[in-house]
Structures are given as structure tokens and as C-alpha cells.
Design a protein around this motif. Structure first.
Motif, PDB file in Angstrom:
ATOM      1  N   LYS A 195     -34.851  26.055 -17.604  1.00  0.00           N
ATOM      2  CA  LYS A 195     -34.138  26.982 -16.725  1.00  0.00           C
ATOM      3  C   LYS A 195     -35.098  27.767 -15.838  1.00  0.00           C
ATOM      4  CE  LYS A 195     -29.641  28.688 -17.788  1.00  0.00           C
ATOM      5  NZ  LYS A 195     -28.775  29.431 -18.643  1.00  0.00           N
ATOM      6  N   SER A 248     -37.922  26.887 -14.631  1.00  0.00           N
ATOM      7  CA  SER A 248     -38.551  26.080 -13.590  1.00  0.00           C
ATOM      8  C   SER A 248     -37.532  25.319 -12.725  1.00  0.00           C
ATOM      9  CB  SER A 248     -39.522  25.084 -14.231  1.00  0.00           C
ATOM     10  OG  SER A 248     -38.815  24.236 -15.115  1.00  0.00           O
ATOM     11  N   GLN A 249     -36.249  25.646 -12.850  1.00  0.00           N
ATOM     12  CA  GLN A 249     -35.221  24.931 -12.103  1.00  0.00           C
ATOM     13  C   GLN A 249     -35.118  25.421 -10.661  1.00  0.00           C
ATOM     14  OE1 GLN A 249     -31.590  25.519 -14.312  1.00  0.00           O
ATOM     15  NE2 GLN A 249     -31.716  23.535 -15.286  1.00  0.00           N
ATOM     16  N   SER A 250     -34.833  24.465  -9.781  1.00  0.00           N
ATOM     17  CA  SER A 250     -34.514  24.829  -8.407  1.00  0.00           C
ATOM     18  C   SER A 250     -33.046  25.226  -8.353  1.00  0.00           C
ATOM     19  CB  SER A 250     -34.770  23.643  -7.477  1.00  0.00           C
ATOM     20  OG  SER A 250     -33.830  22.612  -7.769  1.00  0.00           O
ATOM     21  N   ASN A 251     -32.608  25.723  -7.206  1.00  0.00           N
ATOM     22  CA  ASN A 251     -31.200  26.107  -7.065  1.00  0.00           C
ATOM     23  C   ASN A 251     -30.269  24.925  -7.288  1.00  0.00           C
ATOM     24  OD1 ASN A 251     -31.848  28.746  -6.576  1.00  0.00           O
ATOM     25  ND2 ASN A 251     -31.712  28.584  -4.346  1.00  0.00           N
ATOM     26  N   ALA A 252     -30.632  23.763  -6.754  1.00  0.00           N
ATOM     27  CA  ALA A 252     -29.799  22.560  -6.910  1.00  0.00           C
ATOM     28  C   ALA A 252     -29.706  22.151  -8.377  1.00  0.00           C
ATOM     29  CB  ALA A 252     -30.365  21.423  -6.074  1.00  0.00           C
ATOM     30  N   GLU A 253     -30.838  22.230  -9.086  1.00  0.00           N
ATOM     31  CA  GLU A 253     -30.844  21.881 -10.509  1.00  0.00           C
ATOM     32  C   GLU A 253     -30.023  22.871 -11.322  1.00  0.00           C
ATOM     33  OE1 GLU A 253     -35.050  21.926 -10.958  1.00  0.00           O
ATOM     34  OE2 GLU A 253     -35.231  19.741 -10.832  1.00  0.00           O
ATOM     35  N   GLU A 254     -30.092  24.147 -10.935  1.00  0.00           N
ATOM     36  CA  GLU A 254     -29.312  25.166 -11.636  1.00  0.00           C
ATOM     37  C   GLU A 254     -27.811  24.940 -11.444  1.00  0.00           C
ATOM     38  OE1 GLU A 254     -29.032  30.024 -11.897  1.00  0.00           O
ATOM     39  OE2 GLU A 254     -30.806  29.091 -10.990  1.00  0.00           O
TER      40      GLU A 254
END
Length: 199
Positions: A29, A31-37
Motif C-alpha cells: 500500500k 508503494s502503490q500508485s494512484n491507479a494501483e490503489e
């Protein structure tokens, strides 16, 4: 609901994500980008939707004698609710085992242990090993669905119990024990009417 029954080791990212240990999810979480989140949130929502679909399947099964025959046909033949319950009972997506840290000093984990968790009231809760056989709402939904569909006269008459289906249902025999029937007495009817109780 069928998405829950798919093998998490295959392409079922939704269930695999739920089975992952929480520390791994927390690290991911950060290290997540907005898209991954957003993707992660969607998978979480999908999981909750599938859990709700399992409860709806149980309510449909409970009233299977009152629904139109077209609905019953879709439940028994098109979607085969009975066969869908088998993998959900064998590999429950609402039970997981994860590693947890006992002590943490200056971000160094000193000891760790394995704990069991069950999905209860829309969140994961740690369950002591002595309580693992206690049936949760999610688990009960599957058993009740089986009960209503296998004990309904109209379903028994219209459900084509071929050798494959019977073989799949017999996989559930090992779960039908005294501990289970004490918690859900209706399971004794499932055993007698479906042939699961015969050895």
C-alpha cells in the motif's frame, strides 16, 4: 459468486489478495500508485460484493419452490448453485492463515507466529485455533444453500444428478461430522437426502 469459487492460485486476483498476509498488503500500500490503489479498492469491493451474492444465493435457495421455473432452471442448470458451493466449502475464501509479528523493536521483527483469521461482519478477525470449527455466517450461507436445494422436492426432481455431480458432492462428506451437525442440525437432512451420509 462464481469468482469466489475460482482457484486463488490461478487468475483469481480478488481472492488471492484477500489471502495475502496483512504486513505484505501494508508494505504494498505504501508503494502503490494512484491507479494501483484504485485497483486494490475495486478488488476489495468485488470481494464484498461476492460475499453478499453468496447470502443472496442462500435466500433464493430458501424460496426455490416459490420462484418461477425459469429462475429455478438458472439456479440448478445454468449456474449450478449446488456445484458452486463445493469449492466454497472446501477452500473457503473467508478463512485465511497469515504470519504476524509478536514483538517489534526499532522496526526489527523479533518473533512471528501464524494466526488464523475469518471474515466476520465485513472485516478480518483473528480466530483462536480452538474456535476454527465454529461456523461463521459466510460458511453457514453455503451449507444452507445446499440444504434448501438438496432437500427441496422440486429441485430433486429437476436436478440431473449425474456421476460427475455426485462425485463432486461426495467431496463434502468429510465435513459432515458431529461438530458441524451440532451447530447446523439441518445438515443431517443434507446427509440423508443427498446420499452424503452413506459410507
Amino acid at each position: 459468486m462464481a469468482a469466489l469459487a475460482a482457484n486463488p492460485l490461478d487468475a483469481n486476483e480478488m481472492v488471492r489478495r484477500q489471502k495475502e498476509s496483512r504486513p505484505m498488503l501494508n508494505c504494498t500500500k505504501k508503494s502503490q500508485s494512484n491507479a494501483e490503489e484504485i485497483r486494490s479498492t475495486c478488488l476489495e469491493s468485488d470481494f464484498k460484493t461476492c460475499i453478499a451474492a453468496t447470502a443472496l444465493a442462500r435466500y433464493l435457495a430458501e424460496h426455490v419452490d416459490d420462484v418461477p421455473i425459469s429462475v429455478r432452471t438458472r439456479m440448478l442448470d445454468t449456474h449450478d448453485f449446488i456445484m458452486l458451493m463445493v469449492p466454497l466449502i472446501e477452500e473457503p475464501p473467508w478463512t485465511r492463515r497469515r504470519e504476524t509479528a509478536d514483538k517489534q523493536v526499532l522496526d526489527i521483527v523479533t518473533t512471528s507466529k501464524m494466526v488464523w483469521e475469518k471474515y466476520i461482519d465485513n472485516e478480518w478477525a483473528e480466530v483462536p485455533s480452538r474456535d476454527l470449527l465454529k461456523i461463521t455466517k459466510c460458511e453457514a450461507q453455503c451449507w444452507f444453500t445446499l440444504y434448501f436445494l438438496t432437500c427441496s422436492k422440486s429441485c430433486r426432481e429437476s436436478y440431473g444428478l449425474n456421476s460427475f455431480r455426485k462425485e463432486q458432492m461426495l467431496r463434502l462428506r468429510k465435513y459432515l461430522n458431529e461438530v458441524m451437525t451440532d451447530q447446523l442440525p439441518v445438515l443431517s437432512d443434507v446427509m440423508s437426502r443427498s446420499g452424503l451420509g452413506q459410507r
